[in-house]
Design an enzyme around this catalytic site. Structure first.
Site, PDB file in Angstrom:
ATOM      1  N   PHE A  40      49.347  15.923 -22.954  1.00  0.00           N
ATOM      2  CA  PHE A  40      50.762  16.015 -22.587  1.00  0.00           C
ATOM      3  C   PHE A  40      51.579  16.374 -23.833  1.00  0.00           C
ATOM      4  CE2 PHE A  40      54.929  13.995 -21.985  1.00  0.00           C
ATOM      5  CZ  PHE A  40      55.267  14.416 -20.704  1.00  0.00           C
ATOM      6  N   ASN A  61      55.236   5.451 -22.172  1.00  0.00           N
ATOM      7  CA  ASN A  61      55.712   6.580 -21.370  1.00  0.00           C
ATOM      8  C   ASN A  61      54.570   6.944 -20.434  1.00  0.00           C
ATOM      9  OD1 ASN A  61      56.790   8.870 -20.267  1.00  0.00           O
ATOM     10  ND2 ASN A  61      56.435  10.159 -22.067  1.00  0.00           N
ATOM     11  N   PRO A  62      54.483   6.277 -19.277  1.00  0.00           N
ATOM     12  CA  PRO A  62      53.344   6.475 -18.375  1.00  0.00           C
ATOM     13  C   PRO A  62      53.605   7.673 -17.443  1.00  0.00           C
ATOM     14  CG  PRO A  62      54.799   4.829 -17.460  1.00  0.00           C
ATOM     15  CD  PRO A  62      55.449   5.319 -18.735  1.00  0.00           C
TER      16      PRO A  62
HETATM   17  C1  LIG Z   1      53.374  11.163 -19.650  1.00  0.00           C
HETATM   18  S1  LIG Z   1      51.962  11.114 -20.714  1.00  0.00           S
HETATM   19  C2  LIG Z   1      52.746  10.387 -22.138  1.00  0.00           C
HETATM   20  C3  LIG Z   1      52.046  10.623 -23.422  1.00  0.00           C
HETATM   21  C4  LIG Z   1      52.795  10.115 -24.656  1.00  0.00           C
HETATM   22  N1  LIG Z   1      53.015   8.681 -24.601  1.00  0.00           N
HETATM   23  C5  LIG Z   1      54.128  10.808 -24.802  1.00  0.00           C
HETATM   24  O1  LIG Z   1      55.173  10.208 -24.605  1.00  0.00           O
HETATM   25  O2  LIG Z   1      54.128  12.007 -25.120  1.00  0.00           O
HETATM   26  C6  LIG Z   1      51.044   9.775 -19.991  1.00  0.00           C
HETATM   27  C7  LIG Z   1      49.667   9.538 -20.625  1.00  0.00           C
HETATM   28  O3  LIG Z   1      49.090   8.386 -19.983  1.00  0.00           O
HETATM   29  C8  LIG Z   1      47.694   8.564 -19.841  1.00  0.00           C
HETATM   30  N2  LIG Z   1      47.241   7.637 -18.789  1.00  0.00           N
HETATM   31  C9  LIG Z   1      47.448   7.730 -17.454  1.00  0.00           C
HETATM   32  N3  LIG Z   1      46.945   6.670 -16.817  1.00  0.00           N
HETATM   33  C10 LIG Z   1      46.416   5.858 -17.782  1.00  0.00           C
HETATM   34  C11 LIG Z   1      45.753   4.599 -17.755  1.00  0.00           C
HETATM   35  N4  LIG Z   1      45.535   3.945 -16.579  1.00  0.00           N
HETATM   36  N5  LIG Z   1      45.337   4.048 -18.903  1.00  0.00           N
HETATM   37  C12 LIG Z   1      45.557   4.697 -20.091  1.00  0.00           C
HETATM   38  N6  LIG Z   1      46.173   5.903 -20.181  1.00  0.00           N
HETATM   39  C13 LIG Z   1      46.604   6.480 -19.038  1.00  0.00           C
HETATM   40  C14 LIG Z   1      47.573  10.039 -19.502  1.00  0.00           C
HETATM   41  O4  LIG Z   1      46.264  10.521 -19.731  1.00  0.00           O
HETATM   42  C15 LIG Z   1      48.638  10.639 -20.433  1.00  0.00           C
HETATM   43  O5  LIG Z   1      48.083  10.982 -21.670  1.00  0.00           O
END
Ligand SMILES: C[S@@+](CC[C@H](N)C(=O)[O-])C[C@H]1O[C@@H](n2cnc3c(N)ncnc32)[C@H](O)[C@@H]1O
Length: 295
Positions: A101, A199-200
């Site tokens: 992302f 930031n999910p």
């Molecule tokens: C919207 S991106 C945000 C990335 C970063 N925090 C940013 O703000 O640029 C959400 C991230 O959460 C990860 N992700 C989604 N579900 C997850 C889970 N259950 N456990 C850990 N990571 C997860 C995704 O792979 C992705 O990299």
């Protein structure tokens, strides 16, 4: 070829002409900030910065070929940051590309909130323990550890590809990066974390058509989609934050601009949070909630 035009050998080759022509072509493809992107791409291929472009010499034929190839790809709506290989975030330059992302400017304030909370604890003579859930490229974790070097920062990412980018960006930073599902991650820190920041994924599946091609076609699906109402991951963040935080610890969580009431309501309804508040981003849109663990 994507973008609908050939490499324009017949076009002018001065910086001014090239930028003007590329801007027109990117705008015609619906790129939201065509002038900025054209300048960033020219700066990238000529090895200078955007503000210094007009002071640098005129581009060489080889640089022009590389530039127009990138303009074609940008017109095909590949993210600018994938083409330059970097994304700016607060004081950081993150390596990014397919599989991770691209960190967004709207997340910078959430990261700043985590930095401020960690600094509060340093002022009290404590070593802040911070957890960045869903770290992606590692943008938030890297900002916190660089801006608050006293902090002990942990970061979690599930996706294999994103984890690889985070490993690269966080190497040597001192951040404790772990691969895993946030639902069960960092259990050794249960009850001992001061600040949880996340930031999910938060886009409802039904919003597919409204998402830009850059995000829809190039950000990983795991980074975007979060069930029918877009709150699936935020509900998990609420539970995990309650598990990780010490009593009185704080959580900050990003959400979509349409979730300015429903995302804080997830925390309010859990009955264990005080001071549940929502905050706007730099554009004034509802963007992240914060809360304090009451018990
Ligand atoms: C919207 S991106 C945000 C990335 C970063 N925090 C940013 O703000 O640029 C959400 C991230 O959460 C990860 N992700 C989604 N579900 C997850 C889970 N259950 N456990 C850990 N990571 C997860 C995704 O792979 C992705 O990299």
């Amino acid at each position: 070829m994507t973008g609908g035009f050939d490499t324009p050998r017949e076009l002018g080759s001065t910086t001014t002409d090239v930028l003007a022509e590329a801007t027109v072509r990117l705008a015609a493809s619906g790129v939201p900030s065509p002038e900025y992107d054209a300048a960033e791409l020219l700066a990238h291929v000529t090895g200078t910065s955007r503000p210094a472009l007009r002071l640098a010499g005129e581009p060489t034929a080889e640089q022009l070929r590389a530039f127009w190839a990138l303009v074609v790809r940008r017109a095909g709506r590949e993210p600018l940051q994938h083409l330059t290989g970097t994304a700016a975030f607060r004081h950081e330059e993150l390596a990014v590309g397919p599989g991770v992302f691209v960190p967004r400017p709207e997340t910078e304030l959430l990261a700043g909130w985590a930095v401020d909370r960690a600094r509060d604890l340093v002022r009290e003579g404590r070593v802040p323990v911070v957890a960045d859930l869903c770290t992606g490229s590692g943008a938030i974790a890297l900002s916190v550890v660089h801006e608050v070097p006293e902090a002990q920062v942990h970061a979690v990412e599930l996706d294999e590809g994103a984890f690889g980018w985070a490993s690269r960006n966080l190497a040597g930073s001192g951040v404790d990066l772990r691969q895993g599902d946030i639902a069960t991650a960092l259990s050794d820190l249960d009850g001992g974390v001061d600040v949880v920041v996340s930031n999910p994924p938060y886009i409802p599946m039904g919003a597919y058509a409204s998402v830009t091609p850059e995000a829809r076609d190039h950000d990983p699906a795991a980074a975007l989609w979060a069930g029918e109402d877009g709150l699936t991951a935020i509900r998990v963040v609420e539970q995990v934050a309650a598990r990780l935080l010490r009593p009185g610890g704080r959580v900050g969580c990003e959400h979509a601009d349409a979730q300015g009431e429903v995302a804080p309501a997830v925390f309010a309804a859990a009955g264990r949070w005080a001071e549940v508040r929502d905050h706007p981003d730099l554009a004034g849109r509802p963007r992240y909630l914060t809360a304090r663990l009451a018990r």
